[in-house]
Structures are given as structure tokens and as C-alpha cells.
Write a protein that holds these residues in place. Structure first.
Motif, PDB file in Angstrom:
ATOM      1  N   GLN A  51      -3.153  -3.014   5.817  1.00  0.00           N
ATOM      2  CA  GLN A  51      -3.821  -1.896   5.164  1.00  0.00           C
ATOM      3  C   GLN A  51      -4.342  -0.909   6.207  1.00  0.00           C
ATOM      4  OE1 GLN A  51      -7.145  -2.886   2.644  1.00  0.00           O
ATOM      5  NE2 GLN A  51      -7.128  -0.870   1.678  1.00  0.00           N
ATOM      6  N   GLU A  52      -4.835  -1.396   7.346  1.00  0.00           N
ATOM      7  CA  GLU A  52      -5.307  -0.509   8.406  1.00  0.00           C
ATOM      8  C   GLU A  52      -4.150   0.269   9.026  1.00  0.00           C
ATOM      9  OE1 GLU A  52      -7.934  -2.439  11.220  1.00  0.00           O
ATOM     10  OE2 GLU A  52      -9.048  -3.381   9.591  1.00  0.00           O
TER      11      GLU A  52
ATOM     12  N   SER B  11      -3.234   2.930   6.506  1.00  0.00           N
ATOM     13  CA  SER B  11      -4.263   3.968   6.492  1.00  0.00           C
ATOM     14  C   SER B  11      -4.061   4.939   7.653  1.00  0.00           C
ATOM     15  CB  SER B  11      -5.642   3.328   6.557  1.00  0.00           C
ATOM     16  OG  SER B  11      -6.645   4.319   6.588  1.00  0.00           O
TER      17      SER B  11
ATOM     18  N   LEU C 122      -1.055   7.157   6.918  1.00  0.00           N
ATOM     19  CA  LEU C 122      -1.388   8.174   5.925  1.00  0.00           C
ATOM     20  C   LEU C 122      -2.161   9.318   6.575  1.00  0.00           C
ATOM     21  CD1 LEU C 122      -1.415   9.093   2.960  1.00  0.00           C
ATOM     22  CD2 LEU C 122      -3.545   7.784   2.697  1.00  0.00           C
ATOM     23  N   THR C 123      -3.183   8.979   7.335  1.00  0.00           N
ATOM     24  CA  THR C 123      -4.017   9.991   7.987  1.00  0.00           C
ATOM     25  C   THR C 123      -3.226  10.816   8.999  1.00  0.00           C
ATOM     26  OG1 THR C 123      -5.945   8.574   7.726  1.00  0.00           O
ATOM     27  CG2 THR C 123      -6.109  10.337   9.352  1.00  0.00           C
TER      28      THR C 123
END
Length: 142
Positions: free
Chosen positions: A21-22, A25, A28-29
Motif C-alpha cells: 500500500q505504501e 501510495s 499515485l503521488t
């Protein structure tokens, strides 16, 4: 010209024990499709959005799955002292848009993308790499 002259030196990385998930993330960023996996300074793998979305979901892995379970271990890299043309050929043959750049101790030094080649060179290096990337077929590697 050496790849060290055109690569991006500031590279976000993730550790093998961090949850996917990290990694997702960060992607995505940063609007990125992959992130290098390091153990200290040493490059140990790459994880892509496809690794997470396709392989991870297909095998029933959740967001807390450690990166090491989904990352690609068999990575293709550029060496910091390689010529741009040599790296462009490697990118074309491997059909990848970016390659991590390592030194002689396998420490991550940077990353080179098709954009770096196109922006920083006046020869046909980017075109050469792009030709391989747009070829259909082949096994997904990174």
C-alpha cells in the motif's frame, strides 16, 4: 555520453518489508509506475503498479502484503559508467521505459527514463529505446 550525465539522481525507494500500500501510495503521488526496492543502499528489486494490481490481486494479496512478496527480483539495470547508446539498447531489448542505475557495489545511484534520454540527448538514443518498448508481446519484467 555516460548515463550518469542524464539520469535522475534523487530516487524515491521502498524497503522489502514495507506494505505494498505504501508503494502504491508513492506511485499515485508521483504519477510513477514503479519504485526501486532497496535494502540499505543496495538495489534488491523493483515493484510496479502492475505487480500490485495484477499479480497481487490475482493471488489474493491485500494492501498489507510486504513488498518483497510482489517485487521483481530479476531486475535489469544500467551501470553508472555505461554509455547512453548501450543503455538505450538495453531498454529497447527489455521493453522497459525506465531502468535503475547502479554502481559496482549494486548501490542505487539513480534512475533513467525514456524522458531523460529524449530531454538530454541530441542523438537517436530515446528513439532506439522507444522502438523496443512499443513492440508487442514479451514477458512483463519491470
Amino acid at each position: 555520453m555516460k548515463i550518469s550525465e542524464v539520469m535522475t539522481r534523487e530516487v524515491q525507494t521502498i524497503q522489502p518489508d514495507q506494505p505494498v500500500q505504501e508503494a502504491a501510495s508513492f506511485m499515485l503521488t508521483a504519477d510513477a509506475g514503479s519504485i526501486p526496492v532497496t535494502d540499505g543502499e543496495r538495489l534488491v528489486g523493483m515493484i510496479t503498479d502492475r505487480d500490485i494490481a495484477v499479480r497481487g490481486i490475482a493471488k489474493g494479496h491485500g494492501p498489507d502484503t510486504p513488498v518483497r512478496e510482489l517485487m521483481t527480483n530479476d531486475i535489469i539495470c544500467a551501470r553508472i559508467d555505461q554509455d547512453i547508446e548501450e543503455v538505450a539498447t538495453k531498454m529497447s531489448q527489455a521493453q522497459v521505459r525506465r531502468l535503475p542505475v547502479i554502481d559496482e557495489q549494486d548501490r542505487l545511484c539513480g534512475i533513467v527514463s525514456l524522458g531523460d534520454l529524449a530531454r538530454e540527448t541530441s542523438d537517436d538514443s530515446a528513439q532506439q529505446a522507444l522502438e523496443g518498448v512499443v513492440q508487442p508481446g514479451g514477458e512483463h519484467r519491470q
